[in-house]
Design a protein around this motif. Structure first.
Motif, mmCIF file in Angstrom:
data_model
loop_
_atom_site.group_PDB
_atom_site.id
_atom_site.type_symbol
_atom_site.label_atom_id
_atom_site.label_comp_id
_atom_site.label_asym_id
_atom_site.label_seq_id
_atom_site.Cartn_x
_atom_site.Cartn_y
_atom_site.Cartn_z
ATOM 1 N N ALA A 282 41.991 53.402 82.432
ATOM 2 C CA ALA A 282 41.044 52.538 83.149
ATOM 3 C C ALA A 282 41.094 52.686 84.545
ATOM 4 O O ALA A 282 40.119 52.756 85.274
ATOM 5 C CB ALA A 282 40.681 51.247 82.659
ATOM 6 N N GLY A 283 42.155 52.691 85.146
ATOM 7 C CA GLY A 283 42.563 52.521 86.610
ATOM 8 C C GLY A 283 42.076 53.763 87.361
ATOM 9 O O GLY A 283 41.721 53.838 88.570
ATOM 10 N N ASN A 284 42.627 54.965 86.670
ATOM 11 C CA ASN A 284 42.454 56.076 87.396
ATOM 12 C C ASN A 284 42.121 57.416 86.728
ATOM 13 O O ASN A 284 41.928 58.326 87.217
ATOM 14 C CB ASN A 284 44.136 56.588 87.995
ATOM 15 C CG ASN A 284 44.953 56.635 86.755
ATOM 16 O OD1 ASN A 284 44.655 56.995 85.710
ATOM 17 N ND2 ASN A 284 46.505 56.601 87.057
ATOM 18 N N TRP B 30 36.312 57.193 89.670
ATOM 19 C CA TRP B 30 37.072 58.176 89.283
ATOM 20 C C TRP B 30 35.936 59.170 88.278
ATOM 21 O O TRP B 30 35.145 58.533 87.761
ATOM 22 C CB TRP B 30 38.395 58.032 88.634
ATOM 23 C CG TRP B 30 38.435 57.097 87.448
ATOM 24 C CD1 TRP B 30 39.181 55.869 87.639
ATOM 25 C CD2 TRP B 30 38.109 57.137 85.994
ATOM 26 N NE1 TRP B 30 39.015 55.091 86.507
ATOM 27 C CE2 TRP B 30 38.463 55.998 85.352
ATOM 28 C CE3 TRP B 30 37.562 58.254 85.275
ATOM 29 C CZ2 TRP B 30 38.075 55.736 84.053
ATOM 30 C CZ3 TRP B 30 37.173 58.035 84.119
ATOM 31 C CH2 TRP B 30 37.501 56.770 83.531
ATOM 32 N N THR B 31 36.456 60.346 87.932
ATOM 33 C CA THR B 31 35.454 60.997 86.923
ATOM 34 C C THR B 31 36.528 62.012 86.111
ATOM 35 O O THR B 31 37.405 62.351 86.730
ATOM 36 C CB THR B 31 34.732 61.980 87.788
ATOM 37 O OG1 THR B 31 33.830 61.163 88.574
ATOM 38 C CG2 THR B 31 33.779 62.663 86.822
ATOM 39 N N PHE B 32 36.220 61.853 84.918
ATOM 40 C CA PHE B 32 36.970 62.919 83.922
ATOM 41 C C PHE B 32 36.110 63.830 83.185
ATOM 42 O O PHE B 32 35.095 63.476 82.881
ATOM 43 C CB PHE B 32 37.498 61.820 83.130
ATOM 44 C CG PHE B 32 38.445 62.758 81.719
ATOM 45 C CD1 PHE B 32 39.472 63.142 82.028
ATOM 46 C CD2 PHE B 32 37.703 63.024 80.573
ATOM 47 C CE1 PHE B 32 40.083 64.080 80.993
ATOM 48 C CE2 PHE B 32 38.261 63.829 79.598
ATOM 49 C CZ PHE B 32 39.596 64.257 79.822
ATOM 50 N N SER B 33 36.470 65.316 83.362
ATOM 51 C CA SER B 33 35.641 66.171 82.925
ATOM 52 C C SER B 33 35.982 66.404 81.604
ATOM 53 O O SER B 33 37.081 66.927 81.464
ATOM 54 C CB SER B 33 35.960 67.395 83.700
ATOM 55 O OG SER B 33 35.289 68.480 83.163
ATOM 56 N N GLY B 34 35.136 65.863 80.511
ATOM 57 C CA GLY B 34 35.784 65.929 79.150
ATOM 58 C C GLY B 34 34.419 66.776 78.263
ATOM 59 O O GLY B 34 34.679 66.699 77.083
#
Length: 147
Positions: A76-78, A46-50
């Motif tokens: 942490a899972g998704n 997964w990727t989080f745009s922060g």
């Protein structure tokens, strides 16, 4: 590189951040994102745009990152955003159920208040298993000699 197992792609090279490893995953930050990779083979999870990330840590199935100068807590899972907190300028530190961040002040937050939907119990020691996909690069004796 000799012995290299895999390479994961990040969005920029001018924002180097040390990765954090837990739960069979590698969590890394870069100039725009926090990303998770499968530790044994590097498959992106997964990727989080922060925004620009200056530090990443992980505890209790939560990834803490300093992204765009604010602490973010991610599942942490998704990679789902659980919480956004105070200002920070480096790696959020986690110890004894508290996450710490700092800039010109030190901020401390209790972990249960950040994510009430996630269990925060300590692991049962008898259930802990060695992570066999990770290999030591030095033995404890070699580490002691190099200190």
């Amino acid at each position: 590189m000799r012995g290299q197992g895999w390479t994961g792609t990040l969005s920029g090279t001018s924002c180097p951040v040390a990765p954090a490893v837990a739960y069979g995953m590698v969590f890394a930050g870069d100039c725009s994102y926090v990303s998770a990779f499968n530790a044994p083979n590097g498959t992106p999870a997964w990727t989080f745009s922060g925004g620009a990330v200056t530090g990443v840590s992980v505890a209790n199935h939560i990834v803490y990152a300093c992204a765009s100068n604010a602490i973010v807590a991610l599942n942490a899972g998704n990679g789902a955003l659980l919480w956004t907190g105070a200002y920070c300028s480096g790696v959020p530190l986690v110890a004894n159920g508290i996450v710490y961040g700092s800039n010109s002040f030190i901020y401390a937050f209790t972990i249960p208040s950040l994510s009430p939907g996630i269990a925060h119990a300590a692991p049962v020691v008898a259930n802990l298993r060695r992570e066999r996909s990770l290999r030591a690069t030095r033995t404890p004796e070699q580490f002691a000699l190099n200190r």
